[in-house]
Scaffold this active site. Structure first.
Site, PDB file in Angstrom:
ATOM      1  N   TYR A 156      27.345  39.790  31.446  1.00 49.46           N
ATOM      2  CA  TYR A 156      27.403  38.398  30.984  1.00 49.46           C
ATOM      3  C   TYR A 156      26.540  37.490  31.857  1.00 49.46           C
ATOM      4  CZ  TYR A 156      29.523  33.995  29.364  1.00 49.46           C
ATOM      5  OH  TYR A 156      29.743  32.747  28.845  1.00 49.46           O
ATOM      6  N   GLU A 158      24.033  38.138  34.037  1.00 47.75           N
ATOM      7  CA  GLU A 158      22.597  38.399  33.933  1.00 47.75           C
ATOM      8  C   GLU A 158      22.111  38.260  32.488  1.00 47.75           C
ATOM      9  OE1 GLU A 158      20.878  38.298  36.367  1.00 47.75           O
ATOM     10  OE2 GLU A 158      21.518  39.532  38.043  1.00 47.75           O
ATOM     11  N   ASN A 185      34.061  25.764  33.006  1.00 46.31           N
ATOM     12  CA  ASN A 185      35.358  26.092  32.397  1.00 46.31           C
ATOM     13  C   ASN A 185      35.785  25.031  31.394  1.00 46.31           C
ATOM     14  OD1 ASN A 185      35.306  27.436  35.190  1.00 46.31           O
ATOM     15  ND2 ASN A 185      37.020  28.462  34.187  1.00 46.31           N
ATOM     16  N   TYR A 215      45.334  35.477  39.921  1.00 45.79           N
ATOM     17  CA  TYR A 215      44.574  36.529  40.595  1.00 45.79           C
ATOM     18  C   TYR A 215      44.048  35.990  41.924  1.00 45.79           C
ATOM     19  CZ  TYR A 215      44.938  38.840  36.113  1.00 45.79           C
ATOM     20  OH  TYR A 215      45.438  39.416  34.967  1.00 45.79           O
ATOM     21  N   GLY A 218      45.202  32.152  44.865  1.00 48.85           N
ATOM     22  CA  GLY A 218      45.428  30.911  44.136  1.00 48.85           C
ATOM     23  C   GLY A 218      44.715  29.734  44.760  1.00 48.85           C
ATOM     24  N   ASP A 284      34.745  37.667  41.370  1.00 44.61           N
ATOM     25  CA  ASP A 284      35.330  36.428  40.864  1.00 44.61           C
ATOM     26  C   ASP A 284      34.925  35.280  41.786  1.00 44.61           C
ATOM     27  OD1 ASP A 284      37.287  35.532  38.749  1.00 44.61           O
ATOM     28  OD2 ASP A 284      38.221  34.630  40.514  1.00 44.61           O
ATOM     29  N   PRO A 285      34.397  34.176  41.241  1.00 46.07           N
ATOM     30  CA  PRO A 285      33.914  33.082  42.094  1.00 46.07           C
ATOM     31  C   PRO A 285      35.030  32.442  42.913  1.00 46.07           C
ATOM     32  CG  PRO A 285      33.088  32.859  39.844  1.00 46.07           C
ATOM     33  CD  PRO A 285      34.134  33.918  39.811  1.00 46.07           C
TER      34      PRO A 285
END
Length: 351
Positions: A156, A158, A185, A215, A218, A284-285
């Site tokens: 996604y 790239e 988002n 995840y 937090g 994950d950022p």
């Protein structure tokens, strides 16, 4: 029947969460809208209210296949081509990474050619994922990003970077007019309950009384833009006459931790759910926040909907649609079955 004075817009991905809201906005402006969608992540339910709308039509096709003759040979001119085609949640785009990558690259290539053929203005819905796990905060459009090119999110991340490359090469070659939105988002009604993203997870779990899944610790941050604000930004980007043709961030610069978001959902729903922590996914950022200076200057745009207000609308939507899982086909389907058999078949579930 298309009238000569009608403005016609094509939305690839028009049955999706954002695409269906964009469809509504364009129809409200008096446009005729063609929705091109393979219904892998888009849903018929998002379009049910348009079932008898004479200025709306659906073409069921996949942008990785040759575009249907109905589009290539249509006599009426397309004025706008919006490319929103591609699964956008990690759960969905990782279900078939090759198809995700080809949707970004081959789909953009074909839709650019279609826009050139019609002399239509083109808009690519890119993503904040082009910034990867950013080392610059907040993220400006000039930032080149920090992306893992071989990780599970690369199909996604790239893919969208390659789609941007195709779009800017199209501009440099003067083949037509194009714009690129980097979408951060976004949330609101018509999100899928099964997309695995933070807002949909938190709302559906809070409404059902389940533990809310977070995840990582937090403490990682996100910014959340309500869908109506985003659609306003997309329309302004497509319609503006400013000389600027670079990418533009569209998102809400109000930053909060994912734990704070979950707590706000619990407060608004009155749920007794507690937070359950799971390991953070690969790549994950850690932080995500748009710098929207360019959007303000070029488009005169900024988000208007406060988080609590947008979450209330989203909660009401999920509560009134049995957690948003309805996906029955339209009863009167004005759909051209143009999709060809392909080796890129996706599983039926993560659509």
């Amino acid at each position: 029947m298309v009238h000569a004075d009608e403005t016609v817009a094509l939305i690839a991905g028009g049955a999706g969460f954002i695409g269906s809201h964009l469809t509504d906005a364009l129809l409200a402006r008096g446009c005729r809208v063609l929705c091109l969608d393979n219904f892998l992540t888009g849903r018929h339910e998002n379009l049910r209210h348009l079932e008898h709308e004479p200025r709306f039509d659906i073409i069921e096709a996949d942008v990785t296949d040759p575009l249907p003759a109905r589009l290539l040979r249509r006599s009426g001119r397309l004025a706008y081509v919006f490319n929103l085609a591609c699964a956008a949640s990690p759960r969905h785009y990782q279900a078939n990474p090759e198809h995700t990558l080809m949707t970004c690259v081959l789909g953009t290539h074909q839709l650019l050619a279609l826009a050139q053929q019609h002399g239509a203005r083109f808009l690519l819905a890119s993503t904040s994922e082009v910034y990867g796990d950013p080392e610059v905060h907040p993220q400006q459009e000039s930032y080149w990003g920090h992306v893992n090119p071989t990780g599970p999110r690369a199909c996604y991340d790239e893919g969208k970077r390659a789609a941007e490359t195709l779009t800017f090469d199209y501009l440099r070659a003067r083949r037509g007019d194009a714009r690129v939105a980097r979408i951060f988002n976004t949330y609101g009604p018509r999100m899928r309950a099964d997309d695995g993203r933070l807002v949909s997870n938190a709302v559906t779990q809070a409404l059902s009384g389940d533990d809310i899944t977070i995840y990582g610790s937090g403490d990682q941050t996100r910014s959340f833009c309500y869908v109506d604000d985003l659609v306003d930004g997309l329309l302004r980007l497509m319609l503006h006459t400013h000389d600027y043709r670079g990418a533009i961030n569209l998102g809400n610069p109000a930053e909060l931790t994912v734990k704070e978001l979950a707590e706000e959902v619990v407060r608004l729903t009155g749920s007794r759910s507690i937070v359950s922590y799971r390991p953070l996914p690969v790549d994950d950022p850690r932080r995500r926040r748009p710098d929207i200076t360019l959007a303000r200057q070029v488009l005169g745009w900024k988000p208007q909907v406060l988080l609590a207000q947008g979450l209330r609308h989203t909660i009401d939507h999920f509560a009134s649609t049995a957690l948003g899982l309805a996906a029955a086909p339209l009863t009167r389907r004005r759909i051209a079955q143009a999709r060809t058999t392909s080796s890129n078949n996706l599983p039926a579930s993560p659509a």
